[in-house]
Design a protein around this motif. Structure first.
Motif, PDB file in Angstrom:
ATOM      1  N   HIS A  26      16.112  21.672  13.846  1.00  0.00           N
ATOM      2  CA  HIS A  26      16.137  23.120  14.044  1.00  0.00           C
ATOM      3  C   HIS A  26      15.062  23.552  15.041  1.00  0.00           C
ATOM      4  CE1 HIS A  26      18.172  23.192   9.941  1.00  0.00           C
ATOM      5  NE2 HIS A  26      19.067  23.571  10.829  1.00  0.00           N
ATOM      6  N   PHE A  30      15.788  25.320  18.608  1.00  0.00           N
ATOM      7  CA  PHE A  30      15.136  26.578  18.961  1.00  0.00           C
ATOM      8  C   PHE A  30      14.362  26.420  20.262  1.00  0.00           C
ATOM      9  CE2 PHE A  30      11.612  29.694  18.486  1.00  0.00           C
ATOM     10  CZ  PHE A  30      12.382  30.851  18.471  1.00  0.00           C
ATOM     11  N   LEU A  33      16.757  26.489  23.084  1.00  0.00           N
ATOM     12  CA  LEU A  33      17.244  27.848  23.294  1.00  0.00           C
ATOM     13  C   LEU A  33      16.237  28.685  24.080  1.00  0.00           C
ATOM     14  CD1 LEU A  33      19.438  29.948  22.764  1.00  0.00           C
ATOM     15  CD2 LEU A  33      18.356  30.410  20.560  1.00  0.00           C
ATOM     16  N   PHE A  64      18.689  32.596  11.794  1.00  0.00           N
ATOM     17  CA  PHE A  64      19.640  31.525  12.123  1.00  0.00           C
ATOM     18  C   PHE A  64      19.996  30.740  10.866  1.00  0.00           C
ATOM     19  CE2 PHE A  64      18.402  30.774  16.877  1.00  0.00           C
ATOM     20  CZ  PHE A  64      18.921  32.009  17.204  1.00  0.00           C
ATOM     21  N   TYR A  74      23.075  27.171  18.100  1.00  0.00           N
ATOM     22  CA  TYR A  74      22.083  28.125  18.592  1.00  0.00           C
ATOM     23  C   TYR A  74      22.448  28.492  20.027  1.00  0.00           C
ATOM     24  CZ  TYR A  74      18.831  26.947  14.733  1.00  0.00           C
ATOM     25  OH  TYR A  74      18.229  26.751  13.523  1.00  0.00           O
ATOM     26  N   HIS A  78      23.172  34.528  19.846  1.00  0.00           N
ATOM     27  CA  HIS A  78      22.529  34.488  18.526  1.00  0.00           C
ATOM     28  C   HIS A  78      21.061  34.882  18.635  1.00  0.00           C
ATOM     29  CE1 HIS A  78      25.787  31.370  17.856  1.00  0.00           C
ATOM     30  NE2 HIS A  78      26.118  32.391  17.090  1.00  0.00           N
TER      31      HIS A  78
END
Length: 163
Positions: A26, A30, A33, A64, A74, A78
């Protein structure tokens, strides 16, 4: 520049447990992103951190998780949906959140109603659970305390006083 796709992961609500830690995948998703050119440009633009300080960005990761997004889901849309909601929940001044539309849609303001519809769907996917505690944010930040985004602290900006 315009986003016309339906965000992945928002078709059905997935049962998710409370986020107790940030999994490495995760955090990596992130981080990727944040390298999106539009997201990156927005973060650079928000020099006073009024729309994207470290707590608002930690809320993005929490949202999220609550929406049931997998790391590969992601997406830019979003990010802006979650950050918009974080600003709605935490900020007294609402003006900065509307600047996100310019970065997301450019001059095509006709997309704003679609964004609002996606916002509602995102909230529904989270089961209307929008409250994020400071402790939850700090727990997310503690996963990788040296990560550059967690240095986006309003208290460190000259002339900004936080209560």
């Amino acid at each position: 520049m315009g986003v016309t796709e339906k965000p992945c992961g928002l078709k059905k609500k997935r049962k998710m447990k409370h986020l107790s830690s940030v999994l490495p995948e995760h955090q990596a998703a992130f981080t990727r992103l944040l390298e999106d050119p539009i997201v990156k440009r927005f973060l650079a633009w928000d020099m006073n951190l009024r729309a994207s300080d470290k707590y608002l960005l930690a809320m993005v990761i929490t949202y999220f998780s609550r929406a049931g997004l997998f790391p590969w889901e992601y997406k830019r849309i979003h990010f802006f949906l979650a950050l918009f909601l974080a600003n709605e929940m935490e900020e007294d001044s609402q003006l900065q959140k509307y600047d996100m539309f310019f970065f997301l849609y450019g001059r095509n303001l006709a997309q704003i109603p679609k964004f609002q519809k996606l916002r509602y769907e995102f909230i529904c996917c989270m089961g209307w659970n929008l409250r994020v505690t400071r402790e939850e944010c700090e727990e997310i930040q503690a996963y990788d305390p040296g990560f550059w985004v967690w240095r986006r602290d309003r208290k460190l900006i000259l002339g900004t006083l936080e209560p």
